[in-house]
Design a protein around this motif. Structure first.
Motif, mmCIF file in Angstrom:
data_model
loop_
_atom_site.group_PDB
_atom_site.id
_atom_site.type_symbol
_atom_site.label_atom_id
_atom_site.label_comp_id
_atom_site.label_asym_id
_atom_site.label_seq_id
_atom_site.Cartn_x
_atom_site.Cartn_y
_atom_site.Cartn_z
ATOM 1 N N TYR A 76 -22.062 -65.252 7.214
ATOM 2 C CA TYR A 76 -23.472 -65.615 7.250
ATOM 3 C C TYR A 76 -23.706 -67.092 6.954
ATOM 4 C CZ TYR A 76 -23.756 -60.539 6.870
ATOM 5 O OH TYR A 76 -23.584 -59.196 7.061
ATOM 6 N N GLU A 77 -22.955 -67.641 6.037
ATOM 7 C CA GLU A 77 -23.136 -69.056 5.709
ATOM 8 C C GLU A 77 -22.812 -69.938 6.911
ATOM 9 O OE1 GLU A 77 -24.607 -71.972 3.548
ATOM 10 O OE2 GLU A 77 -24.490 -69.885 2.833
ATOM 11 N N LEU A 80 -25.778 -69.668 9.281
ATOM 12 C CA LEU A 80 -26.946 -70.409 8.813
ATOM 13 C C LEU A 80 -26.726 -71.919 8.941
ATOM 14 C CD1 LEU A 80 -29.681 -69.581 7.711
ATOM 15 C CD2 LEU A 80 -28.777 -69.838 5.390
ATOM 16 N N LEU A 110 -30.129 -62.543 10.663
ATOM 17 C CA LEU A 110 -29.672 -62.898 9.324
ATOM 18 C C LEU A 110 -30.556 -62.244 8.265
ATOM 19 C CD1 LEU A 110 -28.819 -66.663 9.903
ATOM 20 C CD2 LEU A 110 -27.187 -64.863 9.286
ATOM 21 N N GLN A 111 -31.849 -62.240 8.489
ATOM 22 C CA GLN A 111 -32.749 -61.613 7.516
ATOM 23 C C GLN A 111 -32.484 -60.121 7.413
ATOM 24 O OE1 GLN A 111 -36.753 -63.146 6.912
ATOM 25 N NE2 GLN A 111 -37.563 -61.096 7.295
ATOM 26 N N GLU A 113 -29.721 -58.734 7.746
ATOM 27 C CA GLU A 113 -28.470 -58.587 7.015
ATOM 28 C C GLU A 113 -28.613 -58.948 5.536
ATOM 29 O OE1 GLU A 113 -25.066 -57.578 8.327
ATOM 30 O OE2 GLU A 113 -26.764 -56.610 9.330
ATOM 31 N N VAL A 115 -29.832 -61.885 4.326
ATOM 32 C CA VAL A 115 -29.684 -63.317 4.063
ATOM 33 C C VAL A 115 -31.062 -63.939 3.848
ATOM 34 C CG1 VAL A 115 -28.858 -65.515 4.984
ATOM 35 C CG2 VAL A 115 -27.584 -63.400 5.451
ATOM 36 N N ASP A 116 -31.187 -64.754 2.838
ATOM 37 C CA ASP A 116 -32.428 -65.472 2.587
ATOM 38 C C ASP A 116 -32.507 -66.669 3.533
ATOM 39 O OD1 ASP A 116 -34.655 -66.764 1.651
ATOM 40 O OD2 ASP A 116 -33.880 -67.158 -0.370
ATOM 41 N N VAL A 117 -33.403 -66.593 4.501
ATOM 42 C CA VAL A 117 -33.525 -67.686 5.471
ATOM 43 C C VAL A 117 -34.618 -68.672 5.074
ATOM 44 C CG1 VAL A 117 -32.648 -66.253 7.350
ATOM 45 C CG2 VAL A 117 -35.125 -66.394 6.969
#
Length: 282
Positions: A76-77, A80, A110-111, A113, A115-117
């Protein structure tokens, strides 16, 4: 030899003759994605990056495919960072429906999953605003819907839905008008219910129209999968036995339609989430 192997050979042969052909890179990216070979797809795009980045009309979409493999692999990183460094500036500079759909869909994936976008969706939503009367593709309208809601702009989403009602009542004709008349409002209503936390209602709204959403609107399977992902997450967050069974049915059907034996890494993680919910209920 299976279809995926045969088409991979064809794609690689095409690149042997014309290594700058972005459509061949694109076709191979889809091959790896649909066959569940995310790691191979990621390595292929990385190794061929010097070739496909020379194109200007389609490279942004191949960056999106690169990010899709990162999400599949749980990196994810990396996804992003790719958004921030490459996809974001390309999509915002262009401002067209197609590149905006790439940027917005990546943030949505991503959200989903976890993940803080952050507030990244806000500037995407600002760009979508100039298209709120286009209605050239329900695929794009669905992306604007979840982008506005990611940005917390319920007013912009309501305005877009009102404009869609006017479009449906209007005189314009064509395949997109027919698709929008059939599934447009339920698609956007279901997405809105998902963001409102009314997951059971979202399942009730989205599940009857999802087959037609996947069949009628433009976009590849990889692109339209974002709408099915919203339905799947609605099912698991609802957590009822019926909704969990529906999610299992959808995932099982993916194996059949794609002619693969094992789930993609993304869908395997989703199955594990379903198992956790099921065990909690037990």
């Amino acid at each position: 030899m299976g279809d995926y192997e045969a088409s991979e050979i064809s794609g690689r042969l095409a690149l042997d003759h014309f290594p700058l052909d972005n459509w061949s890179h694109h076709a191979l990216a889809h091959n790896f994605e649909e066959s569940g070979r995310a790691l191979q797809g990621s390595m292929f795009l990385k190794n061929s990056e010097p070739q496909w980045t020379q194109g200007t009309t389609f490279s942004h979409h191949l960056w999106w495919h690169t990010s899709l493999f990162y999400v599949q692999l749980g990196e994810y990183e990396s996804a992003l960072t790719l958004y921030d460094d490459t996809i974001r500036p390309m999509t915002l500079k262009d401002g067209g429906n197609f590149p905006l759909s790439d940027g917005s869909a990546l943030l949505m994936r991503l959200q989903l999953e976890g993940v803080d976008v952050g507030d990244r969706a806000r500037e995407q939503a600002d760009k979508w605003e100039s298209h709120d009367e286009d209605f050239v593709s329900l695929f794009y309208d669905g992306h604007s819907c979840f982008t506005n809601l990611m940005a917390g702009d319920n007013e912009a989403n309501a305005k877009w839905m009102d404009n869609m009602r006017e479009y449906i009542r209007g005189d314009r004709k064509g395949w997109n008008k027919e698709a929008t008349e059939k599934v447009g409002l339920p698609l956007m209503e279901g997405i809105t219910e998902f963001f409102a936390g009314d997951y059971g209602k979202a399942v009730q709204t989205l599940s009857p129209v999802m087959p037609d959403v996947q069949k009628l609107i433009q976009g590849s399977g990889a692109q339209k999968d974002i709408f099915q992902q919203i339905l799947l997450h609605s099912c698991v967050r609802s957590g009822t036995p019926g909704d969990l069974a529906l999610a299992q049915e959808i995932l099982d059907q993916k194996l059949v339609s794609r002619k693969i034996k094992t789930h993609t890494p993304l869908n395997q993680r989703f199955l594990e989430k379903m198992m956790t919910v099921h065990e909690t209920q037990g």
